[in-house]
Design an enzyme around this catalytic site. Structure first.
Site, PDB file in Angstrom:
ATOM      1  CE1 TYR A 299       6.027   3.960  -7.840  1.00  0.00           C
ATOM      2  CE2 TYR A 299       4.811   1.970  -7.350  1.00  0.00           C
ATOM      3  CZ  TYR A 299       6.006   2.624  -7.516  1.00  0.00           C
ATOM      4  OH  TYR A 299       7.186   1.954  -7.360  1.00  0.00           O
TER       5      TYR A 299
ATOM      6  N   PRO B  44       0.810  -1.221   0.000  1.00  0.00           N
ATOM      7  CG  PRO B  44      -0.132  -1.095   2.141  1.00  0.00           C
ATOM      8  CD  PRO B  44       0.598  -2.024   1.211  1.00  0.00           C
TER       9      PRO B  44
END
Length: 181
Positions: free
Chosen positions: A139, A133
């Site tokens: 990202y 996560p």
């Protein structure tokens, strides 16, 4: 002779690889913590990691060492830049103790900017394990969009884990940065 510096961000130096970086980078990349974030084996393979770093430094479109307070703390690269399609794959590795400090965001933003402004790419792609996560949030924060998910693709720590494909397109990056074309 000094090592070329690609960038100095708020906290980091992003610079060219030098031979003295090999041992620290291999130690980071071969660690169990880093190995388990990829789809391959989690057993450290020192010699294969050494070969991998040497190959990456010579074959990647862009390969840089991430340095903090004069010490290498990781590496970042773009590889496989398809000339016709102007797409390259992105990868970043930071050593233990250097995560959750914003370094990944600084480096990722720099390399994505470089990919579009200097290399003229149309997209930057990446693949990641779905049980990370921290990477997923990084990202998304830097503009990548989930483009596909291969469900239960990797056996990891006694359970199946998804593989996630993500990408960022030039036009999305440009709109977010308000860059004129």
């Amino acid at each position: 002779m000094t090592t070329p510096v690609f960038a100095t961000t708020k906290s980091l130096t992003i610079r060219a690889f030098r031979d003295s970086d090999l041992d620290p980078l291999v130690a980071i990349i071969a660690s169990h913590d880093v190995q388990r974030t990829g789809p391959r084996t989690v057993l450290p393979k020192w010699n294969k990691t050494v070969d991998g770093v040497k190959t990456a430094t010579s074959n990647a479109t862009f390969f840089a060492v991430v340095e903090y307070e004069g010490q290498p703390i990781g590496q970042v690269e773009l590889w496989g830049g398809q000339d016709k399609n102007r797409d390259a794959s992105f990868g970043i590795v930071l050593g233990d103790g250097h995560r959750d400090k914003g370094f990944g965001t600084e480096v990722t933003r720099y390399v994505v900017d470089y990919a579009f402004m200097q290399l003229g790419l149309h997209r930057v792609s990446l693949g990641m394990m779905g049980d990370n996560p921290r990477a997923y949030a990084l990202y998304k924060k830097t503009g990548f969009v989930e483009e596909g998910r291969k469900r239960k693709a990797v056996w990891q720590d006694g359970a199946w884990v998804d593989m996630i494909d993500m990408g960022i397109l030039y036009e999305d990056w440009a709109a977010a940065r308000k860059v004129t074309q």
